[in-house]
Design a protein around this motif. Structure first.
Motif, PDB file in Angstrom:
ATOM      1  N   PHE A   1       5.225  -1.013   9.542  1.00  0.00           N
ATOM      2  CA  PHE A   1       4.638   0.090   8.788  1.00  0.00           C
ATOM      3  C   PHE A   1       3.266  -0.327   8.260  1.00  0.00           C
ATOM      4  N   MET A   2       2.311   0.612   8.329  1.00  0.00           N
ATOM      5  CA  MET A   2       0.955   0.353   7.869  1.00  0.00           C
ATOM      6  C   MET A   2       0.470   1.498   6.992  1.00  0.00           C
ATOM      7  N   SER A   3      -0.237   1.158   5.928  1.00  0.00           N
ATOM      8  CA  SER A   3      -0.813   2.202   5.085  1.00  0.00           C
ATOM      9  C   SER A   3      -2.113   2.739   5.669  1.00  0.00           C
TER      10      SER A   3
ATOM     11  N   ILE B   1      -4.694  -8.176   1.597  1.00  0.00           N
ATOM     12  CA  ILE B   1      -3.656  -7.450   2.327  1.00  0.00           C
ATOM     13  C   ILE B   1      -2.303  -7.844   1.750  1.00  0.00           C
ATOM     14  N   LEU B   2      -1.452  -6.861   1.531  1.00  0.00           N
ATOM     15  CA  LEU B   2      -0.070  -7.107   1.117  1.00  0.00           C
ATOM     16  C   LEU B   2       0.831  -6.997   2.334  1.00  0.00           C
ATOM     17  N   LEU B   3       1.574  -8.054   2.626  1.00  0.00           N
ATOM     18  CA  LEU B   3       2.471  -8.081   3.777  1.00  0.00           C
ATOM     19  C   LEU B   3       3.891  -8.300   3.297  1.00  0.00           C
ATOM     20  N   GLY B   4       4.772  -7.355   3.628  1.00  0.00           N
ATOM     21  CA  GLY B   4       6.175  -7.456   3.251  1.00  0.00           C
ATOM     22  C   GLY B   4       7.055  -7.667   4.465  1.00  0.00           C
TER      23      GLY B   4
ATOM     24  N   ILE C   1       3.983  -1.665  -6.637  1.00  0.00           N
ATOM     25  CA  ILE C   1       2.579  -1.934  -6.312  1.00  0.00           C
ATOM     26  C   ILE C   1       1.715  -1.048  -7.198  1.00  0.00           C
ATOM     27  N   ASP C   2       0.959  -1.651  -8.064  1.00  0.00           N
ATOM     28  CA  ASP C   2       0.099  -0.936  -9.006  1.00  0.00           C
ATOM     29  C   ASP C   2      -1.216  -0.607  -8.312  1.00  0.00           C
ATOM     30  N   VAL C   3      -1.456   0.687  -8.089  1.00  0.00           N
ATOM     31  CA  VAL C   3      -2.662   1.105  -7.366  1.00  0.00           C
ATOM     32  C   VAL C   3      -3.921   0.705  -8.125  1.00  0.00           C
ATOM     33  N   ASN C   4      -3.888   0.849  -9.455  1.00  0.00           N
ATOM     34  CA  ASN C   4      -5.068   0.507 -10.254  1.00  0.00           C
ATOM     35  C   ASN C   4      -5.304  -1.000 -10.284  1.00  0.00           C
ATOM     36  N   LYS C   5      -4.226  -1.768 -10.425  1.00  0.00           N
ATOM     37  CA  LYS C   5      -4.342  -3.217 -10.479  1.00  0.00           C
ATOM     38  C   LYS C   5      -4.712  -3.791  -9.125  1.00  0.00           C
ATOM     39  N   ASP C   6      -4.143  -3.213  -8.065  1.00  0.00           N
ATOM     40  CA  ASP C   6      -4.357  -3.741  -6.714  1.00  0.00           C
ATOM     41  C   ASP C   6      -5.323  -2.870  -5.925  1.00  0.00           C
ATOM     42  N   ARG C   7      -6.340  -2.306  -6.577  1.00  0.00           N
ATOM     43  CA  ARG C   7      -7.276  -1.411  -5.898  1.00  0.00           C
ATOM     44  C   ARG C   7      -8.137  -2.149  -4.872  1.00  0.00           C
TER      45      ARG C   7
ATOM     46  N   LEU D   1      -6.823  -3.972   0.781  1.00  0.00           N
ATOM     47  CA  LEU D   1      -7.248  -3.159   1.913  1.00  0.00           C
ATOM     48  C   LEU D   1      -6.085  -2.402   2.529  1.00  0.00           C
ATOM     49  N   ASN D   2      -4.952  -3.072   2.696  1.00  0.00           N
ATOM     50  CA  ASN D   2      -3.873  -2.483   3.474  1.00  0.00           C
ATOM     51  C   ASN D   2      -2.528  -3.003   2.986  1.00  0.00           C
ATOM     52  N   ILE D   3      -1.493  -2.227   3.234  1.00  0.00           N
ATOM     53  CA  ILE D   3      -0.122  -2.626   2.936  1.00  0.00           C
ATOM     54  C   ILE D   3       0.656  -2.588   4.248  1.00  0.00           C
ATOM     55  N   TRP D   4       1.273  -3.704   4.589  1.00  0.00           N
ATOM     56  CA  TRP D   4       2.072  -3.791   5.805  1.00  0.00           C
ATOM     57  C   TRP D   4       3.506  -4.145   5.431  1.00  0.00           C
ATOM     58  N   VAL D   5       4.459  -3.479   6.057  1.00  0.00           N
ATOM     59  CA  VAL D   5       5.875  -3.809   5.901  1.00  0.00           C
ATOM     60  C   VAL D   5       6.465  -3.925   7.293  1.00  0.00           C
TER      61      VAL D   5
END
Length: 303
Positions: A121-123, A26-29, A52-58, A61-65
């Motif tokens: 914010f949540m993806s 999970i990426l939390l900003g 955020i590289d979609v291919n690198k960080d495939r 699970l989720n991105i939170w800001v």
């Protein structure tokens, strides 16, 4: 947890990558927008998200800001500014930014006075369980507490046993039912309750069904939403034609199978395109949910 310094930009944001056991990362900003800052701060936030590289960080699970954005008078339910908004340009910029990156703001209750300043914010908002506003600190009257299921439960249809009535021994069933009828009359008396009689009758009927009707266990398959009754009918015909062609190895049977396969692909693509058009026209929320589900949705042509 590790710091993602590669995502930092010229704004007050700090990114951390959470490593979860048995689940994706999970990426939390954590973000803060000073009250008197301009659009350049949101531009830097946009730049940070674009790193955020979609291919690198495939495997994320989720991105939170989350953080204090200091932008009030935004109707997050309808993605619009509220009349009297003191900074309509910045508010619209934030709304557009969230839409561009497929992020949904989930806090709906005020966190300072009557304003929602602390945002989350949540993806993938489907992972959210609930949002509570806890007593705040300093000049903020409330702090959002977001409860999230990082490993959501999936309601899967359980395997079930079905009877194959076309293979039933109907003569044996009639014989058993005749015996059940006569025996049932013998046990009827004032001493036996209706419930007991019904339970006994159901047990006997079920027993003769299990004895004289073959059964098998079937596992339901989840079909895509565009897999309607017409496509399902063509799919069954194609499957039946394939089994027949494989058994006979006849050229005509293989031609029938290929024709049905072509018809299935054509109809499924037509339904798919119509489903996408309908989804896009309803709401942006449903559109982004559909985009995120593409990785999990099986292709109809492969069913």
């Amino acid at each position: 947890m590790s710091h993602r310094a590669d995502l930092d930009t010229e704004c007050e944001i700090l990114w951390a990558q959470l490593e979860l056991v048995g689940s994706k990362r999970i990426l939390l900003g954590a973000f803060y927008r000073p009250p008197e800052s301009g659009s350049d701060i949101l531009d830097q936030l946009q730049l940070s998200l674009s790193k955020i590289d979609v291919n690198k960080d495939r495997n994320i699970l989720n991105i939170w800001v989350a953080g204090d954005f200091n932008l009030s008078h935004i109707d997050w339910e309808n993605q619009t500014t509220i009349p009297g908004c003191p900074k309509p340009g910045l508010s619209r910029q934030l709304i557009e930014l969230s839409n561009d990156f497929g992020l949904e703001q989930v806090v709906r209750e005020p966190t300072r006075g009557s304003n929602i300043l602390d945002l989350f914010f949540m993806s993938n908002p489907t992972l959210m369980d609930r949002v509570r506003i806890l007593p705040g600190m300093s000049d903020h009257t409330g702090i959002p507490l977001v409860t999230i299921n990082t490993r959501p439960k999936v309601n899967r249809s359980k395997p079930r046993r079905i009877h194959l009535y076309h293979k039933a021994d109907w003569s044996a069933i009639k014989e058993d039912l005749t015996y059940i009828s006569s025996d049932f009359q013998d046990i009827c008396s004032d001493m036996v309750t209706v419930d007991d009689l019904w339970d006994d009758f159901c047990t006997r009927v079920k027993g003769t069904m299990d004895k004289n009707i073959p059964n098998k266990v079937v596992t339901p398959h989840k079909s895509p939403p565009w897999f309607n009754r017409n496509v399902s009918r063509i799919y069954r015909k194609k499957k039946k034609a394939f089994n027949k062609a494989k058994h006979s190895n006849n050229t005509d049977d293989w031609e029938i199978f290929r024709s049905l396969r072509k018809e299935l692909n054509r109809q499924s693509r037509r339904n798919y395109r119509q489903y996408v058009r309908d989804t896009c026209s309803e709401s942006m929320k449903k559109f982004y949910s559909f985009i995120k589900s593409l990785k999990k949705t099986p292709l109809v042509s492969q069913l």
